[in-house]
Design a protein around this motif. Sequence first.
Motif, PDB file in Angstrom:
ATOM      1  N   VAL A 128     -12.914  49.349  81.751  1.00 38.99           N
ATOM      2  CA  VAL A 128     -13.213  50.652  81.157  1.00 38.99           C
ATOM      3  C   VAL A 128     -14.096  51.429  82.125  1.00 38.99           C
ATOM      4  O   VAL A 128     -15.093  50.907  82.625  1.00 38.99           O
ATOM      5  CB  VAL A 128     -13.933  50.485  79.796  1.00 38.99           C
ATOM      6  N   THR A 162      -8.465  37.118  77.718  1.00 43.07           N
ATOM      7  CA  THR A 162      -8.734  38.488  78.133  1.00 43.07           C
ATOM      8  C   THR A 162     -10.189  38.633  78.561  1.00 43.07           C
ATOM      9  O   THR A 162     -11.074  38.056  77.936  1.00 43.07           O
ATOM     10  CB  THR A 162      -8.475  39.467  76.961  1.00 43.07           C
ATOM     11  N   MET A 199     -13.076  41.779  79.769  1.00 42.46           N
ATOM     12  CA  MET A 199     -13.244  43.233  79.700  1.00 42.46           C
ATOM     13  C   MET A 199     -14.660  43.606  80.122  1.00 42.46           C
ATOM     14  O   MET A 199     -15.610  42.859  79.871  1.00 42.46           O
ATOM     15  CB  MET A 199     -12.971  43.692  78.261  1.00 42.46           C
ATOM     16  N   ARG A 242      -5.724  38.362  81.110  1.00 40.59           N
ATOM     17  CA  ARG A 242      -5.575  39.807  80.986  1.00 40.59           C
ATOM     18  C   ARG A 242      -6.915  40.447  81.350  1.00 40.59           C
ATOM     19  O   ARG A 242      -7.971  39.956  80.944  1.00 40.59           O
ATOM     20  CB  ARG A 242      -5.200  40.161  79.557  1.00 40.59           C
ATOM     21  N   TRP A 268     -20.357  51.249  74.536  1.00 39.76           N
ATOM     22  CA  TRP A 268     -19.141  51.142  73.721  1.00 39.76           C
ATOM     23  C   TRP A 268     -18.428  49.819  73.997  1.00 39.76           C
ATOM     24  O   TRP A 268     -18.018  49.111  73.084  1.00 39.76           O
ATOM     25  CB  TRP A 268     -18.225  52.341  73.994  1.00 39.76           C
ATOM     26  N   LYS A 309     -17.210  43.191  68.507  1.00 43.08           N
ATOM     27  CA  LYS A 309     -16.416  43.443  67.310  1.00 43.08           C
ATOM     28  C   LYS A 309     -15.054  42.761  67.367  1.00 43.08           C
ATOM     29  O   LYS A 309     -14.596  42.168  66.398  1.00 43.08           O
ATOM     30  CB  LYS A 309     -16.229  44.965  67.204  1.00 43.08           C
ATOM     31  N   LEU A 310     -14.399  42.838  68.525  1.00 43.95           N
ATOM     32  CA  LEU A 310     -13.044  42.290  68.652  1.00 43.95           C
ATOM     33  C   LEU A 310     -13.047  40.880  69.253  1.00 43.95           C
ATOM     34  O   LEU A 310     -11.993  40.323  69.531  1.00 43.95           O
ATOM     35  CB  LEU A 310     -12.175  43.218  69.507  1.00 43.95           C
ATOM     36  N   ASP A 311     -14.237  40.338  69.477  1.00 46.72           N
ATOM     37  CA  ASP A 311     -14.357  38.998  70.072  1.00 46.72           C
ATOM     38  C   ASP A 311     -13.599  38.904  71.398  1.00 46.72           C
ATOM     39  O   ASP A 311     -12.779  38.013  71.624  1.00 46.72           O
ATOM     40  CB  ASP A 311     -13.864  37.925  69.087  1.00 46.72           C
ATOM     41  N   ILE A 312     -13.909  39.853  72.293  1.00 47.78           N
ATOM     42  CA  ILE A 312     -13.332  39.846  73.648  1.00 47.78           C
ATOM     43  C   ILE A 312     -14.404  39.355  74.614  1.00 47.78           C
ATOM     44  O   ILE A 312     -15.578  39.685  74.466  1.00 47.78           O
ATOM     45  CB  ILE A 312     -12.854  41.260  74.050  1.00 47.78           C
ATOM     46  N   LEU A 319      -3.079  46.652  73.280  1.00 47.81           N
ATOM     47  CA  LEU A 319      -3.002  45.916  74.552  1.00 47.81           C
ATOM     48  C   LEU A 319      -2.974  44.412  74.324  1.00 47.81           C
ATOM     49  O   LEU A 319      -2.285  43.675  75.020  1.00 47.81           O
ATOM     50  CB  LEU A 319      -4.240  46.227  75.402  1.00 47.81           C
ATOM     51  N   LEU A 320      -3.759  43.976  73.361  1.00 46.42           N
ATOM     52  CA  LEU A 320      -3.874  42.548  73.087  1.00 46.42           C
ATOM     53  C   LEU A 320      -2.698  42.030  72.259  1.00 46.42           C
ATOM     54  O   LEU A 320      -2.610  40.839  71.975  1.00 46.42           O
ATOM     55  CB  LEU A 320      -5.184  42.244  72.344  1.00 46.42           C
ATOM     56  N   ILE A 328      -9.140  44.016  81.315  1.00 47.09           N
ATOM     57  CA  ILE A 328      -9.295  45.410  80.877  1.00 47.09           C
ATOM     58  C   ILE A 328     -10.556  45.962  81.536  1.00 47.09           C
ATOM     59  O   ILE A 328     -11.622  45.360  81.445  1.00 47.09           O
ATOM     60  CB  ILE A 328      -9.413  45.523  79.344  1.00 47.09           C
ATOM     61  N   VAL A 344     -10.480  51.252  69.780  1.00 44.19           N
ATOM     62  CA  VAL A 344     -10.199  49.923  69.240  1.00 44.19           C
ATOM     63  C   VAL A 344      -8.691  49.739  69.032  1.00 44.19           C
ATOM     64  O   VAL A 344      -8.140  48.678  69.346  1.00 44.19           O
ATOM     65  CB  VAL A 344     -10.996  49.678  67.942  1.00 44.19           C
ATOM     66  N   ILE A 384      -7.001  49.078  72.328  1.00 41.29           N
ATOM     67  CA  ILE A 384      -7.237  47.710  72.809  1.00 41.29           C
ATOM     68  C   ILE A 384      -6.449  46.704  71.967  1.00 41.29           C
ATOM     69  O   ILE A 384      -5.826  45.788  72.512  1.00 41.29           O
ATOM     70  CB  ILE A 384      -8.745  47.392  72.815  1.00 41.29           C
ATOM     71  N   ASP A 385      -6.470  46.871  70.665  1.00 45.59           N
ATOM     72  CA  ASP A 385      -5.677  45.976  69.801  1.00 45.59           C
ATOM     73  C   ASP A 385      -4.217  45.968  70.233  1.00 45.59           C
ATOM     74  O   ASP A 385      -3.566  44.930  70.279  1.00 45.59           O
ATOM     75  CB  ASP A 385      -5.784  46.429  68.330  1.00 45.59           C
ATOM     76  N   VAL A 431     -17.572  46.921  71.392  1.00 46.07           N
ATOM     77  CA  VAL A 431     -16.181  46.565  71.106  1.00 46.07           C
ATOM     78  C   VAL A 431     -15.930  45.081  71.398  1.00 46.07           C
ATOM     79  O   VAL A 431     -15.208  44.402  70.653  1.00 46.07           O
ATOM     80  CB  VAL A 431     -15.215  47.459  71.921  1.00 46.07           C
ATOM     81  N   ARG A 476      -2.165  42.661  69.144  1.00 43.86           N
ATOM     82  CA  ARG A 476      -2.621  42.244  67.806  1.00 43.86           C
ATOM     83  C   ARG A 476      -2.005  43.124  66.736  1.00 43.86           C
ATOM     84  O   ARG A 476      -1.699  44.276  66.979  1.00 43.86           O
ATOM     85  CB  ARG A 476      -4.153  42.342  67.717  1.00 43.86           C
TER      86      ARG A 476
END
Lengths: 404, 404
Positions: A142, A115, A117, A138, A175, A182-185, B401-402, A140, B395, B398-399, A179, B404
């Motif tokens: 924003v 993914t 983003m 994927r 943001w 935090k979410l390792d994207i 979408l992924l 994303i 969050v 997004i989770d 994110v 998760r």
Amino acid sequence: MYTIRCRSCRQTVTDETFRTSCPSCGGGLEFAYPDAAWKPEANSRTMWRYKDLLPVRPHELLVTLSEGGTPLDRPVLYPDIDLYIKDETRNPTGSHKDRAMSIAVTKAVTFGRDTVMLESDGSTALASAAYAARAGLRSIVVVGRGVPDYRLLPLVVYGSHILEYQGTPAQALDWVHEVCRKLDIYETSTFRLANPYTMEGPKTIGYEIYEQLGRAPDWIVVPVGGGATLEGIGRAFADLHAWGKVGRRPRMAGVLTRGYDMLNEALQRGIASDDELRAMAPDPGPETIQVKIAMTYAPDGLEAMAAVRDSAGCFVSVSDPEALAAQQVLGKLGIYAEPSSAVALAGVEKLRSMKHIREGESVVAVVTGSGFRETGTLAGRVQCQRTPVDAACGVAVIDNLLGR
Amino acid sequence: MYTIRCRSCRQTVTDETFRTSCPSCGGGLEFAYPDAAWKPEANSRTMWRYKDLLPVRPHELLVTLSEGGTPLDRPVLYPDIDLYIKDETRNPTGSHKDRAMSIAVTKAVTFGRDTVMLESDGSTALASAAYAARAGLRSIVVVGRGVPDYRLLPLVVYGSHILEYQGTPAQALDWVHEVCRKLDIYETSTFRLANPYTMEGPKTIGYEIYEQLGRAPDWIVVPVGGGATLEGIGRAFADLHAWGKVGRRPRMAGVLTRGYDMLNEALQRGIASDDELRAMAPDPGPETIQVKIAMTYAPDGLEAMAAVRDSAGCFVSVSDPEALAAQQVLGKLGIYAEPSSAVALAGVEKLRSMKHIREGESVVAVVTGSGFRETGTLAGRVQCQRTPVDAACGVAVIDNLLGR
């Protein structure tokens, strides 16, 4: 091969995993290449002509849409200066951002990411979406609130997920950055602390200008949003200078949007920290059509300032009417640029009338993005006059046009 | 040098002045080149690489925006066939028409003309306007009634005069052709009897495919409006075959808009005259989004039919939903094509499912024009979904979408 090091503490780091900053001190990361890495591939027509100077291993499968290798055009416009247009509108998604994104998405694949983003409703979003699509990742995207559909529909065609952050683009940018951590994207925003690999894209513009011109021009004029493009082009010529290819570096001129000219003020005031730069942000910034470059905070602004200062360059700022006028001038040369990119020519005009650019000097204006992506901006701003004709009156209308 | 001759009576004519047809019999004009004219210029990245095979004298100043030299992309899409995309979206105004127009406007300058004119609200109009601008010529563009602003605003940027003929595009086309004759205005419509020079543009697509592939593909699939593009590409391979460069010619497949598939019917019925072809025109044709190719009468249709027949090719027709679906498939490969051009891929899909294209065959789909010029078409047809997010819910969105 290449090495990666921290710009602050000079520590060397590896890229077995994706790193956005120095694990020790949080500084930005930069790349170093072997001395003999300047060996453009004669058969390549894309920016991968310089692959030994890009942070990918030779065995990696490139994610490419044939980015770069854009024309250096030489229209006849001014009698007194030698003007060139570096026509970045010819890239796959219509802008120079494709260069950064070919590298960044190639790396995403290398790192095994699925993914990507970013926050963007402009050129960077299109590039991220297109290259992610090509790689089967994927995507994303924003955006801030209220972006018109015409700017997002191409993202839908590329198959991206679009999230509309309920705030300003600047808030959305912060943001997204948070994110992604935090979410390792894998973040594909094109600034150093978001994705250092993207920083290596713009320098290929500089290498190409050198090869196409056979020397360094006196000036390079570049629209400045986040700052990375100007910095990268400047760095290319610093490289070429260090390698003994050019005797001197071109003066780098950054073109800012009027009302978003904090970098100019910061340069004058000798601002040296990001916090100070951030504190100078207008809140909110004035309405403008130069949406691609009007940023309240320039993430790579300090680096762009350094490139301008070290090359004896300068910043100029351009109003919306000036941007639209420059768009029309470029149009009369057969080049349809978006207003945010046409400002490069407006900048040349300004520097010429201020006598910064002098008679006989060579000047490259980097036209970063195509107008076809932004025709929607013109609605209501540029009159779309059509004269009705029919078989009865048509010939008279045409005779009149021809002045007969 | 080159010679010009009539395709009907074979008489040789000169081009000291602009001629659109044979002065003796009114037949269409074609060009012949010396046997040794195939010598691509290694250093050229544009279609002028083949300048000895284009009808300009060496000493002429070219009107060029670096057209041609477009990528031949090889995306992974089908497991069973070897697919290539000839990506004509990368031309200066976003389509293959730039090739024809670089030649045509160069000739206009040679002939000392100060004005160019055509009927078009699409790719040909953009190309004519851009090249005329570059050459400093007056540009008149005639459109039919009710063309949306977004399609005309770029013409305004290029500085064209826009006339809205109070009738259908087909009526406007005839009127423009008549007025150009009557007022001695240089017509840049891209069909043989309007401007024979334009016919030499598309063949450079064929030459490039040959050089990029190193051989002839089994199939070339081309969107067909007026017919000149398919004819020119077919002729390139006829040339290459005559010169002994390729052992056989590719099968030429023409993609038509459903409801505008007269050429297919005409081919089946053995129609051999323009009058018969014209009589088959639907009146009015059905509404369609494939505006760039949905022509009620194809001025070079007989030539396109001959190219299809002589190469054991065929015609297929594509509906609007199929065109939009193909646009999305190309988007997932990172290529944003307009619907009228994405039909090339829809055609491949059709020929593959009909087993015309067989396992292991090589196929080049010519994607003629960029989607960025036609994002306006998508409004209301492609859903522009954006999911609102904020710091609280983002969050989780997004989770989700992924997965998760």
